[in-house]
Design an enzyme around this catalytic site. Structure first.
Site, short mmCIF file in Angstrom:
data_model
loop_
_atom_site.label_atom_id
_atom_site.label_comp_id
_atom_site.label_asym_id
_atom_site.label_seq_id
_atom_site.Cartn_x
_atom_site.Cartn_y
_atom_site.Cartn_z
N GLU A 20 -7.03 16.79 -1.48
CA GLU A 20 -5.56 16.74 -1.56
C GLU A 20 -4.91 17.65 -0.53
O GLU A 20 -3.97 17.26 0.18
CB GLU A 20 -5.12 17.13 -2.98
CG GLU A 20 -3.61 17.34 -3.14
CD GLU A 20 -2.80 16.07 -2.97
OE1 GLU A 20 -1.56 16.17 -3.06
OE2 GLU A 20 -3.38 14.99 -2.73
N HIS A 59 -1.34 -10.37 -6.34
CA HIS A 59 -1.78 -9.88 -5.02
C HIS A 59 -2.80 -10.84 -4.40
O HIS A 59 -2.71 -11.18 -3.23
CB HIS A 59 -2.40 -8.49 -5.18
CG HIS A 59 -2.98 -7.93 -3.91
ND1 HIS A 59 -2.23 -7.68 -2.79
CD2 HIS A 59 -4.25 -7.57 -3.59
CE1 HIS A 59 -3.01 -7.19 -1.82
NE2 HIS A 59 -4.24 -7.13 -2.29
N HIS A 111 -10.32 -1.48 3.50
CA HIS A 111 -9.32 -2.50 3.17
C HIS A 111 -7.91 -1.94 3.38
O HIS A 111 -7.04 -2.62 3.94
CB HIS A 111 -9.51 -2.95 1.73
CG HIS A 111 -8.73 -4.18 1.37
ND1 HIS A 111 -8.95 -5.40 1.97
CD2 HIS A 111 -7.72 -4.37 0.48
CE1 HIS A 111 -8.12 -6.30 1.47
NE2 HIS A 111 -7.36 -5.70 0.56
N HIS A 152 5.66 5.89 -1.59
CA HIS A 152 5.04 6.88 -0.69
C HIS A 152 4.14 6.18 0.33
O HIS A 152 4.17 6.50 1.52
CB HIS A 152 4.24 7.87 -1.54
CG HIS A 152 3.66 9.02 -0.77
ND1 HIS A 152 4.41 9.87 0.00
CD2 HIS A 152 2.38 9.45 -0.65
CE1 HIS A 152 3.64 10.78 0.55
NE2 HIS A 152 2.39 10.54 0.18
N HIS A 184 -5.17 16.37 3.06
CA HIS A 184 -4.16 15.33 3.29
C HIS A 184 -2.81 15.97 3.62
O HIS A 184 -2.10 15.52 4.53
CB HIS A 184 -4.06 14.45 2.04
CG HIS A 184 -3.02 13.37 2.14
ND1 HIS A 184 -3.06 12.38 3.08
CD2 HIS A 184 -1.90 13.14 1.40
CE1 HIS A 184 -2.02 11.58 2.93
NE2 HIS A 184 -1.30 12.03 1.92
#
Length: 373
Positions: free
Chosen positions: A99, A276, A334, A164, A102
């Site tokens: 985290e 989706h 992906h 986000h 990032h």
């Protein structure tokens, strides 16, 4: 005090790409800075998906630091206590580092965009670039940072996490367009320019379709609905399984819960996944057709071919996520593939737009950007 330490860490991380730009022999250093920032932002988007897929979004349960410190090193004791209380919970030392890494890279991207703005302001006569582009990108990354904070404080609320993601991709698209605008584009015959421009609506439509599909994919990921359908091409053995669209697409709710605070039903997760998957058929078919039609133009051939390649990759990685039960590497690929497809469509749209009569020629752009930092 720790906020200043975080800023210094972000600056130190940004010094690596800045040093790379400065030491390269390329005269057009500003252009190289734009492309380097775009590449790091692409990496940031992919690492953000890695953070989410490893359940590390709450690895540090506060923001912008980690237990009120600038580093998991300093917060070691608090992290270990949380990990001891919940060994399989959201807070572990590994997740905390994922985290915070990032966040460090995100701050570095912010520093690079600030550098772009300062260069444009100080060298506006040589560059002849409007300060509005880097200023807009800086504003966008600030908004992105705010949603990053809400992602943590609202405990991974799906709509916040999805926004986000979309803001991160908007930042990537804006940087890609800005970099393309400062890069000499391939020349084409004037007679072909009018034919290229006829494809502008089709290219914009492809971009919009991809954005909708990315939003749907983000909704699948943030709701952990990837394995709601366990087979292909049917979903749980049925073409039209039981689905609850009202619950599945109720936006303002907590993770794993309905708008009423109850545990979300499996039928709602199936609705998210099925939507989706079904829309992907439309998007893949359209983008494959678009890529095939546009690659006959020399000026569009490069991004069109890459779009075709990435469309095939997205199809394969999407199917692999289902068949192989969501392996981490393929899931990250992906997500990254969608970001690369976005850049391809940005490049296609830019090249089509720049073929309009009266647009600055590539030679002029090369001259304007050939300045040192």
């Amino acid at each position: 005090m720790f906020v200043l330490q975080l800023a210094l860490i972000g600056l130190c991380v940004a010094l690596f790409p800045l040093s790379y730009v400065l030491v390269k022999g390329d005269a057009a250093k500003f252009r190289k800075l734009l492309w380097v920032t775009t590449f790091i932002t692409l990496d940031l988007v992919m690492f953000g998906s890695f953070t989410r897929l490893t359940d590390s979004g709450l690895g540090c349960p506060d923001w912008p630091g980690c237990y009120g410190t600038a580093s998991p090193f300093v917060a070691h004791h608090a992290i270990r206590l949380a990990e001891a209380a919940m060994p399989t919970g959201p807070v572990t030392m590994t997740k905390a580092w994922i985290e915070m890494t990032h966040r460090y890279v995100a701050m570095a991207v912010g520093v690079l965009i600030i550098a772009q703005l300062l260069i444009v302001v100080l060298r506006r006569r040589q560059l002849r670039v409007s300060w509005l582009w880097p200023a807009g990108l800086l504003a966008l990354i600030c908004v992105q940072g705010a949603f990053g904070a809400w992602t943590v404080t609202l405990k991974l609320q799906p709509v916040i996490v999805t926004i986000h993601l979309l803001l991160g991709l908007a930042l990537l698209a804006g940087l890609g367009w800005f970099a393309a605008s400062q890069t000499p584009q391939p020349a084409h015959a004037p007679a072909r320019g009018a034919e290229v421009r006829r494809w502008r609506t089709a290219a914009v439509a492809g971009l919009l379709l991809l954005i909708v599909q990315i939003a749907l994919g983000g909704w699948v990921s943030t709701n952990y609905a990837v394995l709601a359908c366990t087979d292909f091409p049917t979903c749980n053995g049925q073409w039209l399984p039981p689905m609850d669209f009202a619950q599945g697409f109720h936006l303002w709710r907590k993770l794993g819960l309905t708008g009423n605070g109850e545990v979300i039903a499996q039928d709602a997760l199936v609705a998210i996944h099925w939507t989706h998957r079904t829309f992907a058929v439309i998007v893949i078919a359209y983008l494959a057709w678009l890529g095939i039609r546009l690659k006959r133009f020399a000026v569009l051939r490069g991004p069109a071919r890459l779009l075709l390649l990435m469309t095939a990759v997205q199809l394969l990685t999407g199917l692999s996520n289902i068949v192989l039960k969501w392996p981490l590497l393929i899931a990250v690929m992906h997500n990254g593939g969608a970001a690369v497809m976005l850049l391809c469509l940005i490049m296609l749209n830019y090249r089509i737009a720049s073929s309009r009569p009266g647009r600055p020629g590539s030679a002029g752009k090369a001259t304007r950007t050939a300045v040192t930092l």
